[in-house]
Design an enzyme around this catalytic site. Structure first.
Site, PDB file in Angstrom:
ATOM      1  N   ALA B 119     -46.323   1.751   3.392  1.00 22.34           N
ATOM      2  CA  ALA B 119     -46.717   0.616   2.545  1.00 22.34           C
ATOM      3  C   ALA B 119     -47.638   1.082   1.408  1.00 22.34           C
ATOM      4  CB  ALA B 119     -47.429  -0.433   3.390  1.00 22.34           C
ATOM      5  N   SER B 122     -44.074   2.552  -2.762  1.00 27.14           N
ATOM      6  CA  SER B 122     -43.677   3.273  -3.979  1.00 27.14           C
ATOM      7  C   SER B 122     -42.977   4.587  -3.625  1.00 27.14           C
ATOM      8  CB  SER B 122     -44.875   3.518  -4.893  1.00 27.14           C
ATOM      9  OG  SER B 122     -45.963   3.978  -4.161  1.00 27.14           O
ATOM     10  N   CYS B 239     -54.807  11.060  -1.650  1.00 26.22           N
ATOM     11  CA  CYS B 239     -55.303  10.842  -3.017  1.00 26.22           C
ATOM     12  C   CYS B 239     -56.825  10.954  -2.991  1.00 26.22           C
ATOM     13  CB  CYS B 239     -54.841   9.499  -3.564  1.00 26.22           C
ATOM     14  SG  CYS B 239     -55.288   8.097  -2.537  1.00 26.22           S
TER      15      CYS B 239
END
Lengths: 124, 315
Positions: B119, B122, B239
């Site tokens: 989720a 992308s 990230c």
């Protein structure tokens, strides 16, 4: 392959995806929602129109760029404006190669876009 | 623009990283990400969609590191996510560096692929695209709140080869061992590489977050590894800029799975930096220097860490 899920919804999937879902057991979704059968007729989802639209022999309306914008915002379009007489109570719309879902024809001669609210283009 | 708020722990971390330029990092927080997107070749040929965008007033430029990836130099609206091409599923708005992990994974048509923490979808849509809607992609997430956007994004993208599951990611390493040709393990992290999208990540960061999350990250990576077939490919990505969520996690995998190998991955046209071999008295496995790493100011984009891992085939 196509299979029918709940609420008359037909989904498209690969055989491997379908078999993997069977193996896992409890899953949230498999494949792509393509169309829904209701007592009023059969409606294609946006993706259903994009997947199957080129194969449809009737009830496909070509929109102008301006009509496409109104359609995508959820505005019903007049059949007289489209210059189109549908066979039945649903049509699929396209703008060139871009299919943009299906619509329900009402008695007053309007085509109502069957596009989920969250996928409508907000009016600026 | 005012100076963004940073927690004491984040300021300390920035000073402790030997290759970090604190001022450039803080400045990068005030710059919005470039508007980038992928074109959906599952629906129409790439040039047809680009023509449709240009007819609507878009001006675009190809991204060298992502197949079907573009930068919008000009868009028909301020918010590309509220445009017709996006709502019809002809494009997907996605951060520029966020496209890198799936390029490293390099999924192929007909394979079995697992996206462990999928989720909002992308990277799953990117995987389905490179698989050309053939084979099977299991898109999993552990959050019931995040499953709904995952399903609707896969629908909008026209992904037909997907199975969406709501499971703790550790399920797959135990119950579906040696099943998937490729596994993406894009784990929850402290998000310190995407603070330009959410200043709260910088304001609220505490070292306790990293301490809690790195154990989860390692267990998810071990699960991804065990769910992979022998000889399979696993991509671990975050990230964040924190070595304990990046270099340390990969080092621990290499220590616990002795047939694991790290492969070098260098996406075209992206500034990268060498991962750390040691930090605060900890020594990391030298193999981690093959990983992809960038800070937010390296590419005026997100900061990312990507490890491309090959599982031994038993020979």
């Amino acid at each position: 392959m196509f299979f029918e899920g709940s609420e008359g919804k037909v989904r498209a999937s690969t055989r491997e995806a379908y078999e993997t879902a069977q193996r896992i057991g409890r899953v949230e979704a498999v494949g792509l929602y393509v169309l829904k059968r209701t007592k009023f007729g059969t409606y294609l989802s946006v993706e259903g129109s994009q997947l199957l639209g080129e194969r449809l022999k009737k009830n496909v309306v070509e929109l102008t760029a301006e009509q496409l914008e109104r359609w995508a915002s959820g505005e019903p379009l007049d059949l007289s404006e489209l210059g189109f007489k549908p066979d039945g109570n649903f049509v699929v719309v396209r703008y060139g190669p871009v299919f943009a879902g299906s619509g329900k024809v009402s008695r007053d001669g309007k085509v109502h876009p069957q596009i989920p609210k969250e996928r409508r283009v907000p009016v600026e | 623009m005012s100076r963004p708020p940073l927690s004491e722990d984040l300021l300390r971390l920035l000073r402790e990283l030997p290759d970090m330029d604190e001022e450039l990092y803080i400045e990068s927080m005030t710059r919005p990400l470039p508007e980038t997107f992928r074109v959906n070749t599952l629906k129409l040929p790439e040039e047809t969609i680009i023509g449709f965008l240009e007819e609507r007033g878009w001006k675009v430029e190809k991204l060298p590191w992502a197949r079907h990836g573009y930068r919008a130099l000009r868009c028909e609206r301020e918010d590309p996510g509220a445009t017709l091409p996006h709502l019809l599923g002809l494009i997907y708005i996605q951060g520029p560096m966020s496209m890198v992990p799936v390029e490293a994974l390099d999924p192929r048509p007909g394979e079995k692929v697992l996206d462990l923490c999928a989720a909002p979808g992308s990277k799953s849509t990117q995987i389905a695209q490179l698989m050309e809607n053939k084979g099977v992609l299991v898109a999993n997430d552990a959050s019931s709140e995040r499953i709904k956007p995952l399903i609707s994004n896969l629908q909008r993208w026209g992904a037909m080869n997907c199975v969406v599951t709501l499971k703790d990611g550790r399920y797959f390493g135990k119950r579906m061992r040696e099943t998937f040709d490729r596994v993406l393990c894009d784990v929850p992290c402290s998000s310190l590489g995407i603070v330009m999208k959410d200043w709260a990540a910088a304001r609220n960061y505490s070292s306790g977050i990293t301490e809690r999350v790195r154990a989860l990250q390692l267990s998810l990576l071990l699960s991804a590894y065990d769910a992979s077939v022998p000889g399979g490919t696993i991509v671990y990505s975050t990230c964040t800029i924190h070595p304990l969520e990046n270099e340390w996690v990969v080092t621990e995998l290499l220590r616990r799975r002795d047939d694991a190998r790290v492969l070098r991955f260098e996406p075209e046209g992206v500034r990268t930096r060498r991962p750390l071999e040691e930090w605060k008295g900890m020594r990391f496995d030298p193999e981690v220097t093959k990983c992809f790493k960038c800070y937010p100011y390296d590419n005026a984009a997100e900061g990312f860490f990507v490890a491309l891992i090959r599982k031994g085939d038993g020979s």
